[in-house]
Design a protein around this motif. Structure first.
Motif, PDB file in Angstrom:
ATOM      1  N   LYS A   5      37.490  24.831  39.478  1.00  0.00           N
ATOM      2  CA  LYS A   5      37.082  25.670  38.363  1.00  0.00           C
ATOM      3  C   LYS A   5      37.315  24.950  37.029  1.00  0.00           C
ATOM      4  N   ASP A   6      36.387  25.137  36.081  1.00  0.00           N
ATOM      5  CA  ASP A   6      36.569  24.525  34.766  1.00  0.00           C
ATOM      6  C   ASP A   6      37.382  25.479  33.876  1.00  0.00           C
ATOM      7  N   ALA A   7      37.661  25.008  32.647  1.00  0.00           N
ATOM      8  CA  ALA A   7      38.553  25.783  31.768  1.00  0.00           C
ATOM      9  C   ALA A   7      38.008  27.185  31.499  1.00  0.00           C
ATOM     10  N   GLY A   8      36.686  27.301  31.364  1.00  0.00           N
ATOM     11  CA  GLY A   8      36.084  28.613  31.100  1.00  0.00           C
ATOM     12  C   GLY A   8      36.263  29.555  32.281  1.00  0.00           C
ATOM     13  N   GLU A   9      36.089  29.027  33.459  1.00  0.00           N
ATOM     14  CA  GLU A   9      36.255  29.862  34.662  1.00  0.00           C
ATOM     15  C   GLU A   9      37.712  30.302  34.819  1.00  0.00           C
ATOM     16  N   ILE A  10      38.635  29.385  34.538  1.00  0.00           N
ATOM     17  CA  ILE A  10      40.060  29.713  34.691  1.00  0.00           C
ATOM     18  C   ILE A  10      40.452  30.816  33.695  1.00  0.00           C
ATOM     19  N   LYS A  11      39.870  30.747  32.517  1.00  0.00           N
ATOM     20  CA  LYS A  11      40.145  31.793  31.515  1.00  0.00           C
ATOM     21  C   LYS A  11      39.684  33.166  32.045  1.00  0.00           C
ATOM     22  N   LEU A  12      38.498  33.182  32.637  1.00  0.00           N
ATOM     23  CA  LEU A  12      37.971  34.448  33.165  1.00  0.00           C
ATOM     24  C   LEU A  12      38.818  34.934  34.347  1.00  0.00           C
ATOM     25  N   LEU A  13      39.250  34.009  35.188  1.00  0.00           N
ATOM     26  CA  LEU A  13      40.094  34.398  36.337  1.00  0.00           C
ATOM     27  C   LEU A  13      41.460  34.900  35.865  1.00  0.00           C
ATOM     28  N   ARG A  14      41.979  34.266  34.821  1.00  0.00           N
ATOM     29  CA  ARG A  14      43.286  34.700  34.285  1.00  0.00           C
ATOM     30  C   ARG A  14      43.182  36.138  33.771  1.00  0.00           C
ATOM     31  N   GLU A  15      42.071  36.416  33.089  1.00  0.00           N
ATOM     32  CA  GLU A  15      41.850  37.762  32.550  1.00  0.00           C
ATOM     33  C   GLU A  15      41.634  38.766  33.695  1.00  0.00           C
ATOM     34  N   ALA A  16      40.892  38.362  34.703  1.00  0.00           N
ATOM     35  CA  ALA A  16      40.668  39.240  35.870  1.00  0.00           C
ATOM     36  C   ALA A  16      42.006  39.602  36.501  1.00  0.00           C
ATOM     37  N   CYS A  17      42.872  38.625  36.640  1.00  0.00           N
ATOM     38  CA  CYS A  17      44.179  38.866  37.270  1.00  0.00           C
ATOM     39  C   CYS A  17      45.080  39.699  36.361  1.00  0.00           C
ATOM     40  N   ARG A  18      44.985  39.469  35.063  1.00  0.00           N
ATOM     41  CA  ARG A  18      45.805  40.253  34.129  1.00  0.00           C
ATOM     42  C   ARG A  18      45.455  41.740  34.243  1.00  0.00           C
ATOM     43  N   ILE A  19      44.172  42.028  34.274  1.00  0.00           N
ATOM     44  CA  ILE A  19      43.743  43.431  34.367  1.00  0.00           C
ATOM     45  C   ILE A  19      44.154  44.018  35.725  1.00  0.00           C
ATOM     46  N   THR A  20      44.024  43.232  36.760  1.00  0.00           N
ATOM     47  CA  THR A  20      44.373  43.703  38.109  1.00  0.00           C
ATOM     48  C   THR A  20      45.860  44.040  38.196  1.00  0.00           C
ATOM     49  N   CYS A  21      46.680  43.235  37.533  1.00  0.00           N
ATOM     50  CA  CYS A  21      48.127  43.511  37.533  1.00  0.00           C
ATOM     51  C   CYS A  21      48.438  44.778  36.740  1.00  0.00           C
ATOM     52  N   ARG A  22      47.656  45.026  35.711  1.00  0.00           N
ATOM     53  CA  ARG A  22      47.822  46.271  34.942  1.00  0.00           C
ATOM     54  C   ARG A  22      47.529  47.472  35.840  1.00  0.00           C
ATOM     55  N   VAL A  23      46.477  47.346  36.643  1.00  0.00           N
ATOM     56  CA  VAL A  23      46.135  48.426  37.576  1.00  0.00           C
ATOM     57  C   VAL A  23      47.298  48.646  38.550  1.00  0.00           C
ATOM     58  N   TYR A  24      47.855  47.555  39.034  1.00  0.00           N
ATOM     59  CA  TYR A  24      48.996  47.681  39.955  1.00  0.00           C
ATOM     60  C   TYR A  24      50.129  48.457  39.268  1.00  0.00           C
ATOM     61  N   ASP A  25      50.460  48.074  38.045  1.00  0.00           N
ATOM     62  CA  ASP A  25      51.550  48.753  37.310  1.00  0.00           C
ATOM     63  C   ASP A  25      51.274  50.259  37.185  1.00  0.00           C
ATOM     64  N   GLU A  26      50.010  50.592  36.967  1.00  0.00           N
ATOM     65  CA  GLU A  26      49.656  52.011  36.794  1.00  0.00           C
ATOM     66  C   GLU A  26      49.729  52.792  38.111  1.00  0.00           C
ATOM     67  N   VAL A  27      49.480  52.086  39.206  1.00  0.00           N
ATOM     68  CA  VAL A  27      49.383  52.784  40.495  1.00  0.00           C
ATOM     69  C   VAL A  27      50.748  52.959  41.170  1.00  0.00           C
ATOM     70  N   VAL A  28      51.652  52.024  40.925  1.00  0.00           N
ATOM     71  CA  VAL A  28      52.965  52.104  41.606  1.00  0.00           C
ATOM     72  C   VAL A  28      53.622  53.490  41.469  1.00  0.00           C
TER      73      VAL A  28
END
Ligand code: GLY
Ligand code: MN
Ligand code: MN
Length: 362
Positions: free
Chosen positions: A139-162
């Motif tokens: 993955k290039d830098a742009g893709e990694i940025k998008l994946l980092r953001e995808a994971c950040r949001i997913t972790c937020r969902v986890y925090d909300e669901v626990v």
């Protein structure tokens, strides 16, 4: 971004002695189209020649293809005409004749379609493999940025669901809360159907989420991910215990072993390490503690535009930009299981954890 990828593909065509490559998505089944062109709709054929690039699509997508795939010349499928007629039109515009060698992606074209194409398309069709996939591995830098953001949001969902994990709530209700929150925070869909596996169901690595009610003290495996901006996917697993009763001491022991195996594998990750070596770190860790037979699946997979992104696991070691899941698990039939999954990106001297959701502490 996509024009750089297009140029790399055009160079690869020359190396493979292909005059063109046909890249079809049908019902959104081929992310190579999105990767190369930016087009995110469900139906199109890209006709990429060494010098030119066309996108053949129908009226549902004329405006959108024009916007999303500016490096591709739009060829409009007319009602009553066949897609192959328009592929021929594109080949003619590129001045390719019947003797041109044109590849099609064997991994994405059903045999029945290949048969029809070989009759209707005016070129020498040849089956090709992994021409585009080879670029998607790193993955290039742009893709990694998008994946980092995808994971950040997913972790937020986890925090909300626990806090919603409580005795009496069903697996389906938890899965609904996950899915609803993924969408609310920006996902366009799930990267796979969310897995919520409670109690004895947690002994099945890929349990089919159902209407079982959670009971106090038992484990709940939650494995989920969304498809976010640009089409990039997340994939996280956390195991929690239903409040109201202390978890079984053996479950706590298993949790610690799985977590330490996850961490050991992450620490071993860097460019040059093979997938086999990475897997072995976690497998040995679990095996040395007596649970080898209960870790029944591979440690991880490539992640990107699909949850299981294409990768030549046998021949291509990790390198800067490989995005990989690290997901050891222990599953004991009749007792329960634990899996802990993180998404990691390989850096010059190690790996960055993209899924920073907390682990349990005992
Ligand atoms: N949920 C699919 C996987 O983790 O591979
Ligand atoms: Mn997963
Ligand atoms: Mn996974």
């Amino acid at each position: 971004m996509s024009s750089k990828r297009l140029k790399s593909l055009q160079l690869a065509l020359a190396k493979q002695r292909l005059d063109a490559l046909l890249i079809r998505t049908f019902e959104g089944d081929n992310q190579n189209v999105l990767y190369l062109s930016g087009f995110s709709g469900t139906t199109a054929v890209l006709v990429v020649t060494r010098k030119k690039a066309f996108i053949v699509t129908d009226a549902r997508y004329f405006l959108r293809a024009g916007k999303e795939a500016p490096d591709f010349q739009l060829v409009k499928v007319q009602r009553g005409k066949k897609v192959s007629d328009h592929v021929n039109e594109a080949l003619a515009m590129a001045k390719l004749t019947k003797s041109a060698k044109v590849g099609f992606e064997a991994a994405h074209i059903p045999v029945a379609v290949a048969k029809v194409w070989s009759k209707e398309i005016k070129a020498k069709l040849t089956a090709s493999l992994n021409v585009v996939e080879q670029f998607r591995q790193y993955k290039d830098a742009g893709e990694i940025k998008l994946l980092r953001e995808a994971c950040r949001i997913t972790c937020r969902v986890y925090d909300e669901v626990v806090p919603l994990v409580k005795a009496g709530v069903t697996e389906n209700e938890i899965a609904f809360e996950i899915d609803m929150r993924l969408r609310k925070h920006g996902a366009v869909g799930n990267s796979f159907p969310s897995i919520v596996a409670s109690g004895p169901n947690s002994a099945m690595p890929h349990h089919a989420t159902g209407d079982r009610k959670l009971k106090a003290g038992e484990p709940v495996i939650m494995d989920f991910g969304g498809i976010f901006r640009g089409g990039y996917c997340s994939d996280i697993t956390r195991t929690v215990f239903v409040p109201g009763k202390e978890p079984h001491p053996r479950m706590k022991e298993i949790y610690k072993i799985v977590l330490d195996a996850n961490k050991a594998a992450r620490k071993a990750l860097k460019p040059g390490v093979t997938w086999r070596q990475f897997d072995k770190v976690a497998r040995d860790y679990i095996g040395e503690r007596g649970y080898a037979e209960y870790f029944t699946h591979g440690l991880g997979h490539s992640l990107g535009l699909v949850a299981h992104d294409p990768y030549d696991y046998e021949h291509c070691p990790f390198d800067v930009g490989t995005v990989v899941t690290d997901e050891p698990g222990i599953y004991i039939d009749g007792f329960g299981g634990v899996r802990i999954e993180d998404d990691l990106v390989v850096t010059t001297n190690g790996a960055e954890r993209l899924t920073t959701a907390p682990y349990l502490k005992f």
